[in-house]
Design an enzyme around this catalytic site. Structure first.
Site, short mmCIF file in Angstrom:
data_model
loop_
_atom_site.label_atom_id
_atom_site.label_comp_id
_atom_site.label_asym_id
_atom_site.label_seq_id
_atom_site.Cartn_x
_atom_site.Cartn_y
_atom_site.Cartn_z
N THR A 134 0.82 -1.20 0.00
CA THR A 134 0.00 0.00 0.00
C THR A 134 0.86 1.27 0.00
O THR A 134 2.01 1.23 0.46
CB THR A 134 -0.90 0.00 1.26
OG1 THR A 134 -1.52 1.27 1.40
CG2 THR A 134 -0.12 -0.27 2.53
N ASP A 135 0.26 2.37 -0.44
CA ASP A 135 0.97 3.66 -0.37
C ASP A 135 1.01 4.19 1.07
O ASP A 135 1.76 5.13 1.37
CB ASP A 135 0.31 4.69 -1.29
CG ASP A 135 -1.16 4.97 -1.00
OD1 ASP A 135 -1.73 4.34 -0.08
OD2 ASP A 135 -1.75 5.82 -1.69
N GLU A 136 0.21 3.57 1.97
CA GLU A 136 0.17 4.08 3.36
C GLU A 136 1.48 3.90 4.09
O GLU A 136 1.71 4.51 5.13
CB GLU A 136 -0.97 3.42 4.14
CG GLU A 136 -2.31 3.71 3.54
CD GLU A 136 -3.49 3.56 4.50
OE1 GLU A 136 -3.27 3.46 5.72
OE2 GLU A 136 -4.62 3.55 4.01
N TYR A 160 -2.04 -0.54 10.94
CA TYR A 160 -2.16 -1.21 9.63
C TYR A 160 -0.95 -0.89 8.76
O TYR A 160 -0.29 -1.79 8.22
CB TYR A 160 -3.45 -0.78 8.93
CG TYR A 160 -3.44 -1.07 7.43
CD1 TYR A 160 -3.52 -2.38 6.95
CD2 TYR A 160 -3.32 -0.03 6.50
CE1 TYR A 160 -3.49 -2.65 5.60
CE2 TYR A 160 -3.31 -0.30 5.13
CZ TYR A 160 -3.38 -1.61 4.68
OH TYR A 160 -3.34 -1.87 3.33
N LYS A 164 2.05 -3.35 7.31
CA LYS A 164 2.35 -3.52 5.88
C LYS A 164 3.81 -3.15 5.61
O LYS A 164 4.49 -3.81 4.81
CB LYS A 164 1.41 -2.67 5.01
CG LYS A 164 -0.04 -3.11 5.01
CD LYS A 164 -0.27 -4.51 4.44
CE LYS A 164 -0.06 -4.59 2.94
NZ LYS A 164 -0.47 -5.93 2.41
P1 NAD Z 1 -9.80 -7.31 2.01
O1 NAD Z 1 -9.82 -7.02 3.47
O2 NAD Z 1 -10.99 -7.02 1.19
O3 NAD Z 1 -9.42 -8.83 1.76
C1 NAD Z 1 -8.44 -9.49 2.49
C2 NAD Z 1 -8.59 -11.00 2.22
O4 NAD Z 1 -7.54 -11.67 2.92
C3 NAD Z 1 -9.92 -11.56 2.72
O5 NAD Z 1 -10.47 -12.40 1.75
C4 NAD Z 1 -9.53 -12.36 3.96
O6 NAD Z 1 -10.37 -13.46 4.20
C5 NAD Z 1 -8.12 -12.79 3.59
N1 NAD Z 1 -7.30 -13.08 4.78
C6 NAD Z 1 -7.15 -12.29 5.88
N2 NAD Z 1 -6.34 -12.89 6.76
C7 NAD Z 1 -5.95 -14.07 6.20
C8 NAD Z 1 -5.11 -15.14 6.61
N3 NAD Z 1 -4.48 -15.10 7.80
N4 NAD Z 1 -4.92 -16.17 5.78
C9 NAD Z 1 -5.55 -16.22 4.58
N5 NAD Z 1 -6.38 -15.25 4.13
C10 NAD Z 1 -6.58 -14.19 4.94
O7 NAD Z 1 -8.53 -6.51 1.48
P2 NAD Z 1 -8.32 -5.77 0.08
O8 NAD Z 1 -8.83 -4.39 0.19
O9 NAD Z 1 -8.75 -6.65 -1.01
O10 NAD Z 1 -6.72 -5.68 0.09
C11 NAD Z 1 -5.93 -6.73 -0.46
C12 NAD Z 1 -4.47 -6.36 -0.32
O11 NAD Z 1 -4.21 -5.15 -1.02
C13 NAD Z 1 -4.02 -6.13 1.12
O12 NAD Z 1 -2.73 -6.67 1.27
C14 NAD Z 1 -3.99 -4.62 1.26
O13 NAD Z 1 -3.03 -4.21 2.20
C15 NAD Z 1 -3.60 -4.21 -0.15
N6 NAD Z 1 -4.07 -2.88 -0.59
C16 NAD Z 1 -5.40 -2.55 -0.49
C17 NAD Z 1 -5.84 -1.33 -1.00
C18 NAD Z 1 -7.29 -0.92 -0.95
O14 NAD Z 1 -7.63 0.19 -1.34
N7 NAD Z 1 -8.20 -1.77 -0.51
C19 NAD Z 1 -4.92 -0.45 -1.58
C20 NAD Z 1 -3.56 -0.81 -1.63
C21 NAD Z 1 -3.17 -2.05 -1.15
O1 DAU Z 2 -4.18 3.99 0.44
C1 DAU Z 2 -4.40 2.60 0.33
C2 DAU Z 2 -5.26 2.14 1.48
O2 DAU Z 2 -6.59 2.58 1.20
C3 DAU Z 2 -5.24 0.63 1.66
O3 DAU Z 2 -3.94 0.21 2.01
C4 DAU Z 2 -6.22 0.20 2.75
O4 DAU Z 2 -6.26 -1.22 2.84
C5 DAU Z 2 -7.60 0.70 2.36
O5 DAU Z 2 -8.53 0.38 3.36
C6 DAU Z 2 -7.57 2.20 2.14
O6 DAU Z 2 -7.32 2.90 3.40
P1 DAU Z 2 -8.10 4.25 3.78
O7 DAU Z 2 -8.05 4.40 5.24
O8 DAU Z 2 -7.63 5.38 2.94
O9 DAU Z 2 -9.57 3.84 3.25
P2 DAU Z 2 -11.03 4.08 3.89
O10 DAU Z 2 -12.00 3.73 2.82
O11 DAU Z 2 -11.16 3.44 5.22
O12 DAU Z 2 -11.06 5.65 4.11
C7 DAU Z 2 -10.89 6.53 3.02
C8 DAU Z 2 -10.92 7.94 3.58
O13 DAU Z 2 -12.25 8.22 4.02
C9 DAU Z 2 -10.04 8.13 4.80
O14 DAU Z 2 -9.52 9.45 4.77
C10 DAU Z 2 -11.00 7.98 5.98
C11 DAU Z 2 -12.29 8.52 5.42
N1 DAU Z 2 -13.53 7.91 5.95
C12 DAU Z 2 -13.62 6.56 5.96
C13 DAU Z 2 -14.76 5.94 6.43
C14 DAU Z 2 -14.86 4.44 6.47
C15 DAU Z 2 -14.58 8.72 6.36
O15 DAU Z 2 -14.50 9.97 6.32
N2 DAU Z 2 -15.72 8.10 6.82
C16 DAU Z 2 -15.85 6.75 6.89
O16 DAU Z 2 -16.90 6.25 7.34
#
Ligand code: NAD
Ligand code: DAU
Length: 371
Positions: A134-136, A160, A164
């Site tokens: 992630t970019d975080e 988190y 990562k």
């Molecule tokens: P998600 O939470 O939707 O899915 C995570 C999946 O991993 C789920 O299916 C869960 O059951 C599985 N999982 C969790 N713990 C596990 C374990 N111990 N063993 C096997 N499976 C397990 O997450 P996502 O949003 O799809 O993110 C996927 C990946 O991408 C993560 O590594 C996250 O850090 C990264 N990422 C997410 C975002 C985003 O915007 N969502 C952005 C950048 C990177």
């Molecule tokens: O940047 C990549 C990341 O983006 C991933 O690594 C994470 O897995 C993914 O969950 C996401 O993280 P964020 O914290 O940015 O996503 P989220 O959707 O939780 O929140 C997006 C923005 O919106 C953040 O600034 C918090 C805000 N927010 C979120 C929720 C859930 C609100 O204002 N209200 C809300 O109810």
């Protein structure tokens, strides 16, 4: 022909990646390993479940006996590692699961990969461990700061992000020390189908459809760089094909939005969809504000996230010059596709909301809502 093991393939991005891969490379084998935590959903894999080259295993990435057996039995040459605890808010209220899965789990996978691929010599010269990050990990930006590039120092701010970051370092170390053939991608915020409705965009969409408050943390001026999930899958594909071993690639949407603006935009699109399609009012009679063209009135400012990062942005230069990567979906088209998917798939998100997640989120809202 590749033989993939996709961890976390029943989650949001993992399942979209599996759909993408099977659509584009039908001759390849795709094995999914997923623990089906609250965020994992076997339904996400319905579109591919009958495909003969696809197989699902429910299990934990920390189970090294299982992972080693899968790598061997299926002669895996490419491991794409999505499995993680992914929600920042949950990492604040309960960090332990993040340490366990994101750090211990990633290390467990690396050990298994080293054992089978390097020590036992299966696919020794051809294997690839691709780590999805992630970019975080880079921390937060001020409004005028340049966007994150691959050489930006790590400065993770949430449990988190720290978990990562730790996993990224372990992946890097297994390349440097043991010669494991690894790549890492650091991506910005994804959106699209199968996005779990605890994250901002799907939460706002599903709350509009249920006429519930749209919670905005703090002043709502935090900025994120949004990317359509299929573009992320394509970016990972390019890193696997063209990325340099041991290297990291940032993948972004070149699409920065303040949270409050994105929520207003979604409200406006949703109001218009209800005006254009009277059938939506029949399907969602409870969406009173959207039917009246007033979804914005659901916006509710709530207490800010603790340690909330102000801005993320990705400099796409390296992935575009080395891999030829550019996002294909514009935000305008991607968000419309996404809204239509949620409007159509109420059975998917309805079932998700009925589960344990519902209880957790209700507890969060009742303790964080102001006034
Ligand atoms: P998600 O939470 O939707 O899915 C995570 C999946 O991993 C789920 O299916 C869960 O059951 C599985 N999982 C969790 N713990 C596990 C374990 N111990 N063993 C096997 N499976 C397990 O997450 P996502 O949003 O799809 O993110 C996927 C990946 O991408 C993560 O590594 C996250 O850090 C990264 N990422 C997410 C975002 C985003 O915007 N969502 C952005 C950048 C990177
Ligand atoms: O940047 C990549 C990341 O983006 C991933 O690594 C994470 O897995 C993914 O969950 C996401 O993280 P964020 O914290 O940015 O996503 P989220 O959707 O939780 O929140 C997006 C923005 O919106 C953040 O600034 C918090 C805000 N927010 C979120 C929720 C859930 C609100 O204002 N209200 C809300 O109810």
């Amino acid at each position: 022909m590749k033989r993939l093991l996709v961890t976390g393939g029943a989650g949001f991005i993992g399942s979209n990646f599996v759909h993408y891969w099977i659509d584009n490379y039908p001759e390849d084998t795709v094995i999914v390993l997923d623990a089906l935590t609250y965020a994992g959903n076997i339904e996400n894999l319905n579109p591919v479940k009958d495909n003969p080259s696809f197989k699902f295993y429910q299990g934990d990435i920390c189970d090294s006996v299982l992972v080693e057996a899968l790598l061997k039995e299926h002669q895996i040459d490419t491991l794409v590692h999505f499995a993680a605890e992914s929600h920042v808010d949950r990492s604040i209220s309960g960090p332990d699961a993040f340490i366990q899965t994101n750090i211990i789990g990633t290390h467990s996978l690396l050990k298994a990969a080293k054992k089978i691929w390097l020590d036992e010599g299966v696919n020794k010269e051809t294997h690839r461990f691709h780590h999805v990050s992630t970019d975080e990990v880079y921390g937060t930006l001020e409004p005028e700061d340049p966007a994150f590039c691959e050489s930006t120092p790590y400065a993770p701010n949430s449990p988190y992000a720290a978990s990562k970051a730790a996993s990224d370092h372990l992946v890097r170390a297994y390349h440097h020390t043991y010669g494991l053939r690894v790549t890492t991608s650091n991506c910005s915020n994804n959106y699209g189908p199968y996005h779990f409705p605890e994250k901002l965009i799907p939460l706002v969409v599903t709350n509009i459809l249920r006429d519930l408050p749209l919670p905005i943390y703090g002043d709502g001026k935090q900025i994120r760089d949004w990317l359509y999930v299929e573009d992320h899958a394509r970016g990972i594909d390019l890193v696997i094909k063209k990325g340099r071993l041991g290297d990291c690639y940032n993948i972004g949407g070149v699409n920065e939005w303040a949270n409050i603006d994105i929520v207003h935009f979604i409200c406006e699109l949703m109001n218009n969809l209800f005006i254009e399609n009277p059938k939506f009012a029949d399907k969602y009679p409870q969406a009173i504000s959207a039917i009246a063209g007033k979804s914005q009135e659901l916006i509710t400012y709530v207490q800010d996230r603790v340690g909330h990062d102000r801005r993320y942005a990705i400099n796409p230069k390296k992935s575009s010059s080395e891999l030829g990567y550019m996002p294909l979906e514009s935000f305008e088209t991607g968000i419309r596709k996404t809204l239509r998917w949620y409007l159509k798939n109420d059975s998917w998100w309805g079932a998700v909301m009925d589960g344990s997640y519902r209880k957790w989120i209700e507890k969060q809202y009742s303790s964080s809502r102001q006034g």
